[in-house]
Write a protein that holds these residues in place. Sequence first.
Motif, short mmCIF file in Angstrom:
data_model
loop_
_atom_site.label_atom_id
_atom_site.label_comp_id
_atom_site.label_asym_id
_atom_site.label_seq_id
_atom_site.Cartn_x
_atom_site.Cartn_y
_atom_site.Cartn_z
N ASP A 75 0.87 -1.17 0.00
CA ASP A 75 0.00 0.00 0.00
C ASP A 75 0.91 1.22 0.00
N LEU A 76 1.38 1.61 -1.19
CA LEU A 76 2.37 2.69 -1.29
C LEU A 76 1.77 4.05 -0.98
N ALA A 77 0.49 4.23 -1.23
CA ALA A 77 -0.12 5.53 -0.93
C ALA A 77 -0.06 5.85 0.56
N ARG A 78 -0.21 4.82 1.38
CA ARG A 78 -0.19 5.03 2.83
C ARG A 78 1.13 4.58 3.45
N SER A 79 2.12 4.29 2.61
CA SER A 79 3.46 4.05 3.11
C SER A 79 4.12 5.39 3.41
N ALA A 80 5.23 5.34 4.13
CA ALA A 80 5.91 6.57 4.53
C ALA A 80 7.29 6.62 3.89
N PHE A 81 7.68 7.82 3.49
CA PHE A 81 9.03 8.06 3.01
C PHE A 81 9.71 8.98 4.02
N ILE A 82 10.88 8.56 4.50
CA ILE A 82 11.59 9.29 5.54
C ILE A 82 12.72 10.09 4.90
N LEU A 95 6.39 17.68 4.07
CA LEU A 95 6.92 16.98 5.23
C LEU A 95 6.06 17.16 6.47
N THR A 96 6.00 16.11 7.27
CA THR A 96 5.36 16.19 8.57
C THR A 96 6.39 16.73 9.57
N ALA A 97 6.05 16.73 10.82
CA ALA A 97 6.95 17.26 11.86
C ALA A 97 8.29 16.53 11.84
N THR A 98 9.34 17.29 12.07
CA THR A 98 10.69 16.74 12.09
C THR A 98 11.01 16.19 13.46
N THR A 99 11.70 15.05 13.50
CA THR A 99 12.08 14.42 14.77
C THR A 99 13.35 15.07 15.31
N ASP A 100 13.72 14.68 16.51
CA ASP A 100 14.89 15.26 17.16
C ASP A 100 16.18 15.01 16.38
N ASP A 101 16.22 13.91 15.62
CA ASP A 101 17.45 13.58 14.88
C ASP A 101 17.44 14.14 13.46
N GLY A 102 16.50 15.02 13.16
CA GLY A 102 16.49 15.68 11.87
C GLY A 102 15.70 14.97 10.78
N ARG A 103 15.13 13.81 11.09
CA ARG A 103 14.35 13.10 10.08
C ARG A 103 12.93 13.64 10.01
N ASP A 235 6.54 8.61 16.34
CA ASP A 235 6.51 9.98 16.85
C ASP A 235 5.35 10.80 16.31
N LEU A 236 4.54 10.23 15.42
CA LEU A 236 3.39 10.97 14.90
C LEU A 236 2.41 11.26 16.04
N PRO A 237 1.79 12.43 16.04
CA PRO A 237 0.81 12.75 17.09
C PRO A 237 -0.31 11.71 17.14
N GLY A 238 -0.60 11.23 18.33
CA GLY A 238 -1.68 10.27 18.51
C GLY A 238 -1.31 8.83 18.21
N SER A 239 -0.07 8.57 17.81
CA SER A 239 0.31 7.19 17.49
C SER A 239 0.76 6.46 18.75
N GLU A 240 0.67 5.15 18.69
CA GLU A 240 1.08 4.30 19.81
C GLU A 240 1.73 3.04 19.25
N VAL A 241 2.92 2.75 19.70
CA VAL A 241 3.62 1.54 19.25
C VAL A 241 3.00 0.32 19.93
N ILE A 242 2.64 -0.66 19.13
CA ILE A 242 2.08 -1.90 19.66
C ILE A 242 3.17 -2.95 19.84
N PHE A 258 -0.52 1.86 16.30
CA PHE A 258 -1.87 2.41 16.31
C PHE A 258 -1.80 3.85 15.85
N LEU A 259 -2.58 4.20 14.82
CA LEU A 259 -2.63 5.56 14.30
C LEU A 259 -4.02 6.14 14.56
N SER A 260 -4.06 7.37 15.00
CA SER A 260 -5.35 8.01 15.28
C SER A 260 -5.94 8.55 13.97
#
Length: 265
Positions: A75-82, A95-103, A235-242, A258-260
């Motif tokens: 599902d490339l449309a909903r895949s992520a490119f970093i 781009l979405t929000a940048t992480t602490d390491d610049g990604r 690190d996306l807002p509202g996400s939770e690692v399962i 989990f994505l909100s």
Amino acid sequence: MSPWDDLLGHAFGLMLGRPLAEFDVAGTYAVFHYDDETAGEVLEDLDPGELVADVNGSSGDTGGEWLYPGRWVPDLARSAFIATQVRPAALQPLLTATTDDGRAMVWGRDLGRALQAGSLSLDELSPDGYRRYPHLLLRPRTDGSLLDAMRAATWTMSAPDGLSDIGDSLVRHGYVKPGVSVVDPRWESALDQVGDDALRRHLRGLCLDAHWARSAGGYYLGPGECPGDCRPIADLPGSEVIAGWEFGEGQGSMVVVFLSEPHSW
């Protein structure tokens, strides 16, 4: 639910430390996979149309028994490119929000629309030899449920077909003596409770100890644990690692998150 859905659901609950029914059903559960050999190469021959195509339905299985991404329906449309430190100017608005390491991250669909509109070209995304280009976190097609995300993450999409026995393979090829466990002791007791023998053997291959996971199967980090290459998703807002896995000697990783977001996205 089918008997195999019940069996898989129980097994996944054992791996996650609580029944699937106790997890939130308001958002979407998804899988993202990183592979350092193909993460950037996908851009070289990419058809932008693949990035905007809607891929709906439950997880599919293209066939085989090995644990590799080629068995998934991508599902490339909903895949992520970093995107790392060096980024084309045309990519910045996506781009979405940048992480602490610049990604920073861009969704495949947004990247595809920009490529189709001509505001961004594939040449601008070409590798420069230092992996400072957008690399893919592949998202397989799933229906948004935790059960289906775990099916994809454990390559049990077509179970009872398509199951493997990595432990037996290591014995048959002379790497391990019969009767010697190659499973991480942290997960032995939980996996012993899986009712079906073939499924138990298959899942054991995704919970190998750190030594054997370097060459076969996977190393299960555990519930709530995220491998570093998948951190921008976590690190996306509202996400939770399962749950998270690592493969090889750091060459690959995977996370169930989990994505909100609504199931229909």
